[in-house]
Write an enzyme that holds these catalytic residues in place. Structure first.
Site, PDB file in Angstrom:
ATOM      1  N   LYS A 106      -4.688 -12.056   4.000  1.00 39.22           N
ATOM      2  CA  LYS A 106      -3.269 -11.784   4.265  1.00 39.22           C
ATOM      3  C   LYS A 106      -2.327 -12.190   3.141  1.00 39.22           C
ATOM      4  O   LYS A 106      -1.114 -12.344   3.350  1.00 39.22           O
ATOM      5  CB  LYS A 106      -2.795 -12.422   5.592  1.00 39.22           C
ATOM      6  CG  LYS A 106      -3.678 -12.185   6.776  1.00 39.22           C
ATOM      7  CD  LYS A 106      -4.205 -10.782   6.879  1.00 39.22           C
ATOM      8  CE  LYS A 106      -3.161  -9.769   7.296  1.00 39.22           C
ATOM      9  NZ  LYS A 106      -3.783  -8.402   7.285  1.00 39.22           N
TER      10      LYS A 106
ATOM     11  N   HIS B  33     -12.832 -12.306   0.031  1.00 37.33           N
ATOM     12  CA  HIS B  33     -11.915 -13.396   0.399  1.00 37.33           C
ATOM     13  C   HIS B  33     -12.595 -14.751   0.190  1.00 37.33           C
ATOM     14  O   HIS B  33     -12.081 -15.783   0.634  1.00 37.33           O
ATOM     15  CB  HIS B  33     -11.529 -13.300   1.878  1.00 37.33           C
ATOM     16  CG  HIS B  33     -10.608 -12.168   2.228  1.00 37.33           C
ATOM     17  ND1 HIS B  33      -9.493 -11.853   1.491  1.00 37.33           N
ATOM     18  CD2 HIS B  33     -10.628 -11.290   3.270  1.00 37.33           C
ATOM     19  CE1 HIS B  33      -8.877 -10.821   2.060  1.00 37.33           C
ATOM     20  NE2 HIS B  33      -9.541 -10.456   3.130  1.00 37.33           N
TER      21      HIS B  33
ATOM     22  N   SER C 258       1.292 -14.355   8.779  1.00 38.79           N
ATOM     23  CA  SER C 258       0.619 -13.062   8.691  1.00 38.79           C
ATOM     24  C   SER C 258      -0.806 -13.157   9.257  1.00 38.79           C
ATOM     25  O   SER C 258      -1.279 -12.255   9.963  1.00 38.79           O
ATOM     26  CB  SER C 258       0.591 -12.603   7.233  1.00 38.79           C
ATOM     27  OG  SER C 258       0.029 -11.329   7.118  1.00 38.79           O
TER      28      SER C 258
ATOM     29  N   TYR D 178       2.227 -13.307  -4.636  1.00 37.83           N
ATOM     30  CA  TYR D 178       2.850 -12.281  -3.788  1.00 37.83           C
ATOM     31  C   TYR D 178       4.367 -12.287  -4.002  1.00 37.83           C
ATOM     32  O   TYR D 178       4.996 -11.223  -4.108  1.00 37.83           O
ATOM     33  CB  TYR D 178       2.514 -12.593  -2.324  1.00 37.83           C
ATOM     34  CG  TYR D 178       3.067 -11.634  -1.295  1.00 37.83           C
ATOM     35  CD1 TYR D 178       2.280 -10.609  -0.776  1.00 37.83           C
ATOM     36  CD2 TYR D 178       4.372 -11.759  -0.811  1.00 37.83           C
ATOM     37  CE1 TYR D 178       2.779  -9.737   0.186  1.00 37.83           C
ATOM     38  CE2 TYR D 178       4.883 -10.896   0.146  1.00 37.83           C
ATOM     39  CZ  TYR D 178       4.076  -9.891   0.646  1.00 37.83           C
ATOM     40  OH  TYR D 178       4.585  -9.035   1.602  1.00 37.83           O
TER      41      TYR D 178
END
Ligand code: A3P
Length: 301
Positions: free
Chosen positions: A53, A114, A144, A199
């Site tokens: 996420k 991941h 998230s 991000y």
């Protein structure tokens, strides 16, 4: 990975993650651990790695657009998970796993994982593969992940937000501690060809960050192509795009009525979920866990 009917989803029931070398992983990943460890990376593989996420799908689309010369039609050839196999996702037969998809894919491949740094299959290091890592601040990342647990029918039941946040803070969630993950990969970037992105930076100035990715991949980027990539990978475009919004997966797997995969795509949504006490607690844990690393996060823009 082809999910066709609900019968294929026998396995798909909320199952608790299992500990592997001290890190909780999805049961399918744990059961196939030796296969995954033995995965044969190739020197021209590109690895995209994130804590779940953190913006995986977003960076995947950016990378594919760069690789396809900014042609959205070429990127529409298949859904994200088919274009870039997710090697740590194992679904039962007759579905192929991400690892099997990767094995039959011609080079050059772009692969998604991941995994925390210490659990990466060693062949990626041996082959000196390039890695793009995206990190997202713990507050938005945890929110998230909470909503993703709610909608993803193969993940464990997250309970309510307060319960989930407690689990997240102590790393009792799939892929383990967020703190260890972002720190481990941060430290690895000094020893390996790893581009470490945030991000929040991507939200702040996508063109600047896309340029960084292009440079890392040795791709020369002309202004009109860059503009096209910015447009094509904007949140609203990706939310509307069936090749990136995971709408090709059935609702008995990802139930987008519970929470859409492309949910908010913002920095700061955590403010809608955290109490003041929870926010202060996370700040404290974060300061402690990341101490001395030089790694810092922005929680608003
Ligand atoms: P939210 O749940 O906060 O909306 P991943 O791809 O690693 O699973 O991450 C999913 C998160 O990234 C979701 O966050 C999703 O909305 C967000 N996201 C996906 N595409 C995005 C984009 N183009 N721009 C910004 N955020 C995006």
């Amino acid at each position: 990975m082809d999910l066709k009917s609900e019968q294929d989803s026998n396995f798909i029931k909320r199952s608790k993650p299992v500990e592997v070398e001290g890190v909780l992983l999805a049961r399918g990943t744990a059961e196939n651990w030796s296969l995954l460890r033995a995965f044969a990376a190739r020197p021209d593989d590109l690895l995209i790695c994130t804590y779940p996420k953190a913006g995986t799908t977003w960076i995947q689309e950016i990378v594919d657009m760069l690789q396809q010369g900014g042609d959205p039609k070429k990127c529409a050839r298949a859904p994200t998970q088919k274009r870039m196999p997710f090697i740590d996702l194992f679904l039962p037969k007759p579905m192929t796993s991400g690892l099997e998809d990767a094995e039959v894919m011609p080079s050059p491949r772009t692969i998604k994982t991941h995994l925390p740094v210490q659990l990466l299959p060693p062949s990626f290091w041996e082959q000196d593969c390039k890695v793009i890592y995206v990190a997202r601040n713990a507050k938005d990342n945890s929110v998230s992940y909470f909503h993703f647990h709610r909608m993803n029918q193969i993940m464990s039941d997250p309970g309510n937000w307060d319960q989930f946040l407690e689990d997240f803070l102590v790393g009792k969630v799939s892929y383990g501690s967020w703190f260890d993950h972002v720190r481990g990969w941060w430290e690895a970037k000094d020893r390996h060809p790893i581009l470490y992105l945030f991000y929040e930076d991507m939200k702040e100035d996508p063109a600047r960050e896309i340029q960084k990715v292009a440079r890392f991949l040795g791709i020369e980027l002309k202004e009109p192509v860059l503009k096209r990539i910015v447009q094509h990978t904007a949140f609203e475009s990706m939310k509307a795009n069936p090749m990136t919004n995971y709408s090709t997966l059935p609702s008995f797997f990802l139930d987008q009525d519970v929470s859409p995969f492309m949910r908010k795509g913002t920095v700061g949504d955590w403010k809608e979920h955290f109490t003041v006490a929870q926010s202060e607690r996370l700040d404290e844990v974060c300061a402690w866990e990341l101490r001395g690393s030089g790694l810092t996060f922005r929680t608003e823009l």
